[in-house]
Design a protein around this motif. Structure first.
Motif, PDB file in Angstrom:
ATOM      1  N   ILE A 345       0.827  -1.208   0.000  1.00 21.10           N
ATOM      2  CA  ILE A 345       0.000   0.000   0.000  1.00 21.10           C
ATOM      3  C   ILE A 345       0.864   1.261   0.000  1.00 21.10           C
ATOM      4  CG2 ILE A 345      -1.551   1.369   1.465  1.00 21.10           C
ATOM      5  CD1 ILE A 345      -2.979  -1.280   2.129  1.00 21.10           C
ATOM      6  N   VAL A 346       1.982   1.225   0.742  1.00 24.18           N
ATOM      7  CA  VAL A 346       2.871   2.401   0.789  1.00 24.18           C
ATOM      8  C   VAL A 346       4.035   2.269  -0.198  1.00 24.18           C
ATOM      9  CG1 VAL A 346       2.286   3.068   3.136  1.00 24.18           C
ATOM     10  CG2 VAL A 346       4.114   1.405   2.762  1.00 24.18           C
ATOM     11  N   GLN A 347       3.914   1.363  -1.172  1.00 24.01           N
ATOM     12  CA  GLN A 347       4.863   1.211  -2.284  1.00 24.01           C
ATOM     13  C   GLN A 347       6.297   0.952  -1.862  1.00 24.01           C
ATOM     14  OE1 GLN A 347       3.639   4.893  -2.395  1.00 24.01           O
ATOM     15  NE2 GLN A 347       1.709   3.830  -2.377  1.00 24.01           N
ATOM     16  N   HIS A 348       6.495   0.125  -0.851  1.00 17.68           N
ATOM     17  CA  HIS A 348       7.844  -0.272  -0.488  1.00 17.68           C
ATOM     18  C   HIS A 348       8.231  -1.500  -1.309  1.00 17.68           C
ATOM     19  CE1 HIS A 348       7.736   1.853   3.687  1.00 17.68           C
ATOM     20  NE2 HIS A 348       8.018   2.677   2.689  1.00 17.68           N
ATOM     21  N   ARG A 369      -6.117  -4.216  -1.312  1.00 23.68           N
ATOM     22  CA  ARG A 369      -5.678  -2.884  -0.886  1.00 23.68           C
ATOM     23  C   ARG A 369      -6.859  -1.922  -0.803  1.00 23.68           C
ATOM     24  NH1 ARG A 369      -2.386  -0.482  -4.598  1.00 23.68           N
ATOM     25  NH2 ARG A 369      -2.544  -2.084  -6.204  1.00 23.68           N
ATOM     26  N   ARG A 370      -7.833  -2.083  -1.705  1.00 23.11           N
ATOM     27  CA  ARG A 370      -9.010  -1.226  -1.661  1.00 23.11           C
ATOM     28  C   ARG A 370      -9.759  -1.404  -0.339  1.00 23.11           C
ATOM     29  NH1 ARG A 370     -11.462   1.087  -5.821  1.00 23.11           N
ATOM     30  NH2 ARG A 370     -10.633  -0.400  -7.347  1.00 23.11           N
ATOM     31  N   ASP A 371      -9.910  -2.634   0.117  1.00 22.31           N
ATOM     32  CA  ASP A 371     -10.610  -2.893   1.383  1.00 22.31           C
ATOM     33  C   ASP A 371      -9.929  -2.163   2.543  1.00 22.31           C
ATOM     34  OD1 ASP A 371     -12.411  -4.501   0.078  1.00 22.31           O
ATOM     35  OD2 ASP A 371     -11.400  -6.380   0.588  1.00 22.31           O
ATOM     36  N   VAL A 372      -8.599  -2.229   2.573  1.00 21.61           N
ATOM     37  CA  VAL A 372      -7.863  -1.563   3.656  1.00 21.61           C
ATOM     38  C   VAL A 372      -8.023  -0.046   3.555  1.00 21.61           C
ATOM     39  CG1 VAL A 372      -5.581  -1.165   4.659  1.00 21.61           C
ATOM     40  CG2 VAL A 372      -6.183  -3.439   3.807  1.00 21.61           C
ATOM     41  N   MET A 373      -7.938   0.485   2.335  1.00 24.20           N
ATOM     42  CA  MET A 373      -8.028   1.932   2.164  1.00 24.20           C
ATOM     43  C   MET A 373      -9.425   2.457   2.481  1.00 24.20           C
ATOM     44  SD  MET A 373      -4.956   2.388   1.599  1.00 24.20           S
ATOM     45  CE  MET A 373      -4.957   4.163   1.470  1.00 24.20           C
ATOM     46  N   GLU A 377     -10.189   5.235   5.170  1.00 21.54           N
ATOM     47  CA  GLU A 377     -11.033   6.388   4.859  1.00 21.54           C
ATOM     48  C   GLU A 377     -12.078   6.604   5.947  1.00 21.54           C
ATOM     49  OE1 GLU A 377     -14.684   6.580   2.040  1.00 21.54           O
ATOM     50  OE2 GLU A 377     -12.918   7.052   0.804  1.00 21.54           O
ATOM     51  N   ASP A 378     -12.732   5.553   6.399  1.00 23.08           N
ATOM     52  CA  ASP A 378     -13.738   5.682   7.462  1.00 23.08           C
ATOM     53  C   ASP A 378     -13.133   6.327   8.698  1.00 23.08           C
ATOM     54  OD1 ASP A 378     -15.738   4.583   5.949  1.00 23.08           O
ATOM     55  OD2 ASP A 378     -15.456   2.545   6.717  1.00 23.08           O
ATOM     56  N   PHE A 379     -11.890   5.927   9.017  1.00 23.71           N
ATOM     57  CA  PHE A 379     -11.230   6.514  10.178  1.00 23.71           C
ATOM     58  C   PHE A 379     -10.867   7.970   9.930  1.00 23.71           C
ATOM     59  CE2 PHE A 379      -7.091   7.653  12.042  1.00 23.71           C
ATOM     60  CZ  PHE A 379      -7.477   7.736  13.369  1.00 23.71           C
ATOM     61  N   VAL A 380     -10.294   8.256   8.775  1.00 24.62           N
ATOM     62  CA  VAL A 380      -9.840   9.616   8.453  1.00 24.62           C
ATOM     63  C   VAL A 380     -10.999  10.604   8.495  1.00 24.62           C
ATOM     64  CG1 VAL A 380      -8.928  11.074   6.589  1.00 24.62           C
ATOM     65  CG2 VAL A 380      -7.859   8.867   7.089  1.00 24.62           C
ATOM     66  N   LEU A 381     -12.153  10.217   8.015  1.00 23.52           N
ATOM     67  CA  LEU A 381     -13.302  11.109   7.935  1.00 23.52           C
ATOM     68  C   LEU A 381     -14.133  11.142   9.209  1.00 23.52           C
ATOM     69  CD1 LEU A 381     -12.491  10.988   4.921  1.00 23.52           C
ATOM     70  CD2 LEU A 381     -14.918  11.033   4.373  1.00 23.52           C
ATOM     71  N   SER A 382     -13.730  10.388  10.226  1.00 24.21           N
ATOM     72  CA  SER A 382     -14.569  10.262  11.425  1.00 24.21           C
ATOM     73  C   SER A 382     -14.802  11.601  12.115  1.00 24.21           C
ATOM     74  CB  SER A 382     -13.941   9.257  12.397  1.00 24.21           C
ATOM     75  OG  SER A 382     -12.630   9.664  12.766  1.00 24.21           O
TER      76      SER A 382
END
Length: 443
Positions: A345-348, A369-373, A377-382
């Motif tokens: 996800i973080v392109q390492h 990766r979509r499921d995790v993102m 998103e749910d957390f970021v927008l909380s």
């Protein structure tokens, strides 16, 4: 075969005119030049001898004669000329040539040459590469030997020496190893970029404005991408039907092929807002004030500093640290996000496994990766969602207070009369818990 005459050259038509012995006069619309043609290992080669009239017919014939003599001795004229040129080449000239040939595919190619201009060229830039000694390198590297940036400078300087040594055997390919012997171990003190704690990311999201800096930082947060791919994003890279952002090969650090980023609902809405504000052609997040039209790499860091966003130690945060917040959040989940998926996800590069694994594992785990993102998103927008809910509650209560009761008064007027006060709804947009409790008992 036609032997050329000096007096006829200016009147010749466009095209190649043979003078014999591999020498050609090449006439074009804008000028003319001399070319020597020969065959090496069954392959035809052309060597430019200079422009006409600066190089006369006699001079061109003399140069062609020299080239034929080299071929008779088994020497390649082009390689020999390149070797001679290299022997007088300064370090700066060699470094700029190396940068043009080998560094343009980097995610941030300008950083390479800029690092040389600041840290290396002032010290050895004008000196021929073959004459630079380990002692001269050690002299200017000693004050910065233990700094993290020197690790890259060593790699870059070594690359330039190797580049020149191919054509100039006098150049010491092991010069940086000799410098290490002089200066000893580096003992580099590594410092992590300041990152906002992941628990504070929802508050940051709620504070970001819908400006080019704010919207592009929202994309950094939601996608986990580095700053450079985001500020260079072009509208042609987005597929809204399949909800995928395809980043071209080379723009993601060390990633040699395209990288697909899953788009979530909030990232699509962020892009729609950018479309409304900045248009839907070219760069997604343009900066009209810059010469390149691209947003500065420092724009997000400056915004974070201006608004006093800090890491857990009190250091002012960086935009790159937003990736650290996402990576730490994934590791702090219960259960944690699987390591290889989180790294992907973080392109390492480690997420791709060994070379053998890369040869067999062809999936890019897009949907995983979509499921995790989407969870991220749910957390970021909380925090923003809680704030929006409060605003809706405030508006609903205001509407209720303005409604007409059975006795012909508004609810607000009734509450005011219960307190023995004059109702003034226009000057008040809040109601206390005591007011609501009184109304509840009265009802």
């Amino acid at each position: 075969m036609t032997v050329l005459k000096a007096s006829d050259l200016a009147a010749l038509e466009k095209g190649k005119h043979h003078d014999g012995g591999g020498l050609y006069f090449v006439k074009k619309v804008r000028g003319a030049s001399w070319v020597y043609r020969y065959t090496l290992d069954g392959r035809a080669r052309e060597m430019g001898l200079g422009a006409y009239p600066e190089i006369t017919l006699k001079a061109a014939r003399d140069l062609a004669t020299k080239c034929r003599s080299q071929r008779a001795r088994g020497v390649d004229p082009i390689s020999d000329r390149e070797e001679i040129r290299r022997r007088g080449q300064s370090f700066e000239e060699a470094a700029r040539e190396y940068w043009q040939v080998h560094c343009q595919h980097y995610a941030k190619p300008q950083n390479w040459i800029r690092g040389m201009e600041i840290n290396v060229f002032p010290h050895i830039g004008r000196k021929p590469v073959a004459k630079i000694t380990p002692g001269e390198l050690a002299k200017f590297l000693r004050p910065i030997w233990s700094q993290e940036k020197t690790r890259k400078l060593i790699q870059w300087i070594r690359a330039v020496f190797h580049f020149v040594s191919v054509d100039d055997p006098r150049v010491d390919r092991d010069v940086m190893e000799r410098v290490r012997n002089i200066l000893g171990p580096q003992n580099v003190e590594y410092t992590n970029l300041a990152a906002i704690p992941w628990k504070d990311i929802p508050d940051l999201w709620a504070a970001l404005p819908n400006t080019v800096v704010g919207l592009s930082m929202k994309m950094i947060i939601l996608t986990g991408q580095r700053v450079n791919p985001v500020i260079q994003a072009d509208w042609d890279e987005f597929d809204f039907k399949d909800r995928v952002w395809t980043i071209p090969a080379g723009r993601v650090k060390k990633w040699k092929h395209t990288f697909r980023v899953p788009l979530t609902r909030a990232s699509i809405e962020t892009l729609r807002e950018a479309h409304r504000k900045f248009g839907g052609e070219g760069l997604v997040f343009p900066s009209p004030s810059s010469k390149s039209g691209t947003l500065s790499n420092n724009a997000h860091r400056l915004w974070l500093h201006k608004h006093n966003w800090k890491d857990e130690t009190g250091a002012l945060a960086t935009a790159h640290g937003l990736r650290s917040a996402l990576r730490t959040w994934m590791d702090d989940q219960r259960p944690p996000i699987e390591w290889r998926l989180a790294e992907h996800i973080v392109q390492h590069m480690g997420s791709l496994g060994s070379q053998t694994e890369q040869a067999y594992l062809r999936s890019d785990h897009l949907e995983a990766r979509r499921d995790v993102m989407e969870r991220w998103e749910d957390f970021v927008l909380s925090a923003a969602r809680r704030q929006a809910q409060k605003e809706r509650e405030k508006y609903r209560l205001k509407e209720e207070l303005a409604s007409i009761t059975d006795d012909g008064r508004t609810l607000h007027e009734t509450l005011a009369s219960m307190r023995g006060e004059k109702a003034d709804w226009e000057e008040s947009d809040t109601v206390s818990d005591v007011d609501i409790a009184k109304w509840g008992r009265r009802g």
